[in-house]
Write an enzyme that holds these catalytic residues in place. Structure first.
Site, PDB file in Angstrom:
ATOM      1  N   LYS A  86      -9.676  -0.767   0.551  1.00 41.34           N
ATOM      2  CA  LYS A  86     -10.149  -2.136   0.853  1.00 41.34           C
ATOM      3  C   LYS A  86     -10.034  -2.449   2.350  1.00 41.34           C
ATOM      4  O   LYS A  86     -10.975  -2.937   2.961  1.00 41.34           O
ATOM      5  CB  LYS A  86      -9.345  -3.168   0.040  1.00 41.34           C
ATOM      6  N   ARG A 134      -5.131 -11.988  -6.678  1.00 42.33           N
ATOM      7  CA  ARG A 134      -4.442 -10.929  -7.432  1.00 42.33           C
ATOM      8  C   ARG A 134      -3.953 -11.394  -8.777  1.00 42.33           C
ATOM      9  O   ARG A 134      -3.369 -10.598  -9.526  1.00 42.33           O
ATOM     10  CB  ARG A 134      -3.221 -10.455  -6.664  1.00 42.33           C
ATOM     11  N   ARG A 143      -1.066   7.222   4.640  1.00 37.19           N
ATOM     12  CA  ARG A 143      -1.614   6.055   5.358  1.00 37.19           C
ATOM     13  C   ARG A 143      -0.799   5.775   6.618  1.00 37.19           C
ATOM     14  O   ARG A 143       0.437   5.754   6.586  1.00 37.19           O
ATOM     15  CB  ARG A 143      -1.592   4.831   4.443  1.00 37.19           C
ATOM     16  N   ARG A 167       3.652   1.747   7.017  1.00 39.68           N
ATOM     17  CA  ARG A 167       4.058   0.414   6.564  1.00 39.68           C
ATOM     18  C   ARG A 167       5.417   0.476   5.874  1.00 39.68           C
ATOM     19  O   ARG A 167       5.710   1.441   5.160  1.00 39.68           O
ATOM     20  CB  ARG A 167       3.018  -0.148   5.591  1.00 39.68           C
ATOM     21  N   ARG A 223       4.075  -1.533  -6.743  1.00 42.18           N
ATOM     22  CA  ARG A 223       2.838  -2.269  -6.448  1.00 42.18           C
ATOM     23  C   ARG A 223       1.707  -1.815  -7.348  1.00 42.18           C
ATOM     24  O   ARG A 223       0.916  -2.626  -7.816  1.00 42.18           O
ATOM     25  CB  ARG A 223       2.464  -2.101  -4.976  1.00 42.18           C
TER      26      ARG A 223
HETATM   27  P1  ADP Z   1      -1.048  -3.573  -0.925  1.00 48.50           P
HETATM   28  O1  ADP Z   1      -2.352  -3.943  -1.545  1.00 48.50           O
HETATM   29  O2  ADP Z   1      -0.976  -2.151  -0.459  1.00 48.50           O
HETATM   30  O3  ADP Z   1       0.135  -3.976  -1.740  1.00 48.50           O
HETATM   31  P2  ADP Z   1      -1.344  -5.774   0.957  1.00 48.50           P
HETATM   32  O4  ADP Z   1      -1.352  -5.627   2.432  1.00 48.50           O
HETATM   33  O5  ADP Z   1      -2.577  -6.294   0.319  1.00 48.50           O
HETATM   34  O6  ADP Z   1      -0.936  -4.349   0.448  1.00 48.50           O
HETATM   35  O7  ADP Z   1      -0.136  -6.695   0.508  1.00 48.50           O
HETATM   36  C1  ADP Z   1       1.197  -6.437   0.933  1.00 48.50           C
HETATM   37  C2  ADP Z   1       2.156  -7.353   0.187  1.00 48.50           C
HETATM   38  O8  ADP Z   1       1.855  -8.727   0.502  1.00 48.50           O
HETATM   39  C3  ADP Z   1       2.079  -7.278  -1.325  1.00 48.50           C
HETATM   40  O9  ADP Z   1       2.884  -6.241  -1.860  1.00 48.50           O
HETATM   41  C4  ADP Z   1       2.624  -8.669  -1.726  1.00 48.50           C
HETATM   42  O10 ADP Z   1       4.031  -8.729  -1.590  1.00 48.50           O
HETATM   43  C5  ADP Z   1       2.036  -9.553  -0.644  1.00 48.50           C
HETATM   44  N1  ADP Z   1       0.698 -10.070  -1.043  1.00 48.50           N
HETATM   45  C6  ADP Z   1      -0.492  -9.793  -0.450  1.00 48.50           C
HETATM   46  N2  ADP Z   1      -1.498 -10.445  -1.046  1.00 48.50           N
HETATM   47  C7  ADP Z   1      -0.949 -11.152  -2.064  1.00 48.50           C
HETATM   48  C8  ADP Z   1      -1.464 -12.014  -3.065  1.00 48.50           C
HETATM   49  N3  ADP Z   1      -2.789 -12.289  -3.158  1.00 48.50           N
HETATM   50  N4  ADP Z   1      -0.593 -12.573  -3.933  1.00 48.50           N
HETATM   51  C9  ADP Z   1       0.732 -12.339  -3.852  1.00 48.50           C
HETATM   52  N5  ADP Z   1       1.284 -11.515  -2.954  1.00 48.50           N
HETATM   53  C10 ADP Z   1       0.464 -10.924  -2.051  1.00 48.50           C
HETATM   54  P1  ADP Z   2      -6.151  -0.474   0.495  1.00 43.37           P
HETATM   55  O1  ADP Z   2      -6.392  -1.517   1.573  1.00 43.37           O
HETATM   56  O2  ADP Z   2      -7.111  -0.625  -0.665  1.00 43.37           O
HETATM   57  O3  ADP Z   2      -4.727  -0.362   0.071  1.00 43.37           O
HETATM   58  P2  ADP Z   2      -6.603   1.424   2.671  1.00 43.37           P
HETATM   59  O4  ADP Z   2      -7.900   1.006   3.281  1.00 43.37           O
HETATM   60  O5  ADP Z   2      -5.355   1.098   3.398  1.00 43.37           O
HETATM   61  O6  ADP Z   2      -6.524   0.923   1.134  1.00 43.37           O
HETATM   62  O7  ADP Z   2      -6.696   3.008   2.449  1.00 43.37           O
HETATM   63  C1  ADP Z   2      -5.586   3.748   1.954  1.00 43.37           C
HETATM   64  C2  ADP Z   2      -5.546   5.107   2.645  1.00 43.37           C
HETATM   65  O8  ADP Z   2      -6.653   5.901   2.189  1.00 43.37           O
HETATM   66  C3  ADP Z   2      -5.655   5.025   4.171  1.00 43.37           C
HETATM   67  O9  ADP Z   2      -4.806   6.015   4.723  1.00 43.37           O
HETATM   68  C4  ADP Z   2      -7.140   5.352   4.444  1.00 43.37           C
HETATM   69  O10 ADP Z   2      -7.331   5.996   5.707  1.00 43.37           O
HETATM   70  C5  ADP Z   2      -7.488   6.300   3.288  1.00 43.37           C
HETATM   71  N1  ADP Z   2      -8.883   6.143   2.838  1.00 43.37           N
HETATM   72  C6  ADP Z   2      -9.603   5.002   2.713  1.00 43.37           C
HETATM   73  N2  ADP Z   2     -10.842   5.248   2.237  1.00 43.37           N
HETATM   74  C7  ADP Z   2     -10.909   6.602   2.039  1.00 43.37           C
HETATM   75  C8  ADP Z   2     -11.946   7.493   1.546  1.00 43.37           C
HETATM   76  N3  ADP Z   2     -13.136   7.016   1.158  1.00 43.37           N
HETATM   77  N4  ADP Z   2     -11.636   8.799   1.477  1.00 43.37           N
HETATM   78  C9  ADP Z   2     -10.414   9.267   1.859  1.00 43.37           C
HETATM   79  N5  ADP Z   2      -9.402   8.492   2.324  1.00 43.37           N
HETATM   80  C10 ADP Z   2      -9.649   7.167   2.416  1.00 43.37           C
END
Ligand code: ADP
Ligand code: ADP
Length: 230
Positions: free
Chosen positions: A13, A95, A134, A167, A178
């Site tokens: 995403k 979410r 990542r 991260r 998660r």
């Molecule tokens: P990921 O999708 O890898 O968990 P995000 O960057 O989207 O990473 O979110 C990181 C953290 O921020 C989540 O684990 C949660 O604690 C919080 N967070 C983000 N978006 C939301 C949401 N829409 N509702 C509740 N918590 C959220």
């Molecule tokens: P999300 O925001 O959904 O958690 P990220 O955009 O952070 O996902 O992507 C997660 C990891 O996968 C990152 O290290 C990114 O570089 C890698 N990635 C994203 N899209 C692709 C793809 N189409 N093929 C291979 N690796 C990808």
């Protein structure tokens, strides 16, 4: 235009949002990024969010919704000044069903609505390897992968030159938590949006640029008259 990117952690995403924002003329509403910025600044909201984020737990709905409302107000001001801004791209929000309903209400109050919800579909077994490799730039925003999308110079962001870091919540334990929360709490939202005819699915297990093109095609409005014969 309001477009929601859906998909589990690691589906791409954030990677896609970076590429889509300038293409679609949208601004980002990425709640995780907003919480991380608030934590970095040490605001009360940031400190409250940080301990939950580090454990891989969700921030409460009321806090998250309040933050998105603030961003929608800021978007309104921006759009009144800059006609090139067409709307918002949501990454990591909503979410929960309560968040989805709150977004509908917030947009309704502004005479707007969700136009498309795009699911980036990636097989579950791919997600862990993506998250393990990542790396993100210390300024936030730019996303890399040690193998699948490496920077030109190891450990340095191509775009802003900042160091690349892992991260704090990309530990195996927090990733597992998660992903569990995603499949339990967030995946049911797909049915909510499918039922309204808004859900489009793209294959996320393809090269990054191909996924971007598939999303652009998915969110483009169908021209009126398309599909008519003669
Ligand atoms: P990921 O999708 O890898 O968990 P995000 O960057 O989207 O990473 O979110 C990181 C953290 O921020 C989540 O684990 C949660 O604690 C919080 N967070 C983000 N978006 C939301 C949401 N829409 N509702 C509740 N918590 C959220
Ligand atoms: P999300 O925001 O959904 O958690 P990220 O955009 O952070 O996902 O992507 C997660 C990891 O996968 C990152 O290290 C990114 O570089 C890698 N990635 C994203 N899209 C692709 C793809 N189409 N093929 C291979 N690796 C990808």
């Amino acid at each position: 235009m309001h477009v929601i990117l859906m998909g589990p952690q690691g589906s791409g995403k954030g990677t896609q949002a970076e590429r889509l924002l300038p293409r679609l003329g949208l601004v980002s509403i990425a709640t995780g990024e907003l919480f991380r910025n608030a934590a970095r600044l040490g605001t009360p909201l940031g400190l409250r969010a940080k301990s939950l984020m580090d454990r891989g737990e969700l921030v409460p709905d009321d806090v998250t919704i309040g933050l998105v409302e603030e961003k929608l107000d800021a978007l309104g001001v921006l759009r009144s000044r800059d006609p090139a801004v067409l709307g918002a791209l949501y990454d990591g929000f909503p979410r929960t069903e309560a968040q989805a309903r709150a977004l509908d209400d917030a947009l309704g109050r502004r005479s707007e609505r969700v136009d498309s919800v795009v699911l980036i579909d990636v097989p579950r077994e791919r997600l862990v390897e993506r998250l393990a490799g990542r790396r993100v730039c210390a300024n936030g925003g730019h996303v890399y992968h040690t193998v699948f999308n490496p920077p030109k110079v190891e450990g340095v962001c191509d775009i802003c030159g900042a160091p690349l870091v892992q991260r704090a919540d990309d530990t195996p334990d927090a990733v597992r938590r998660r992903l569990e929360t995603y499949f339990r709490t967030t995946e049911p939202l797909l049915a909510f949006y499918r039922g309204r005819g808004l859900l489009k699915t793209v294959d996320g297990d393809a090269p990054i640029d191909e996924v971007t093109e598939a999303i652009v095609r998915a969110v483009q409005p169908v021209p009126s008259g398309a599909g008519r014969v003669g």
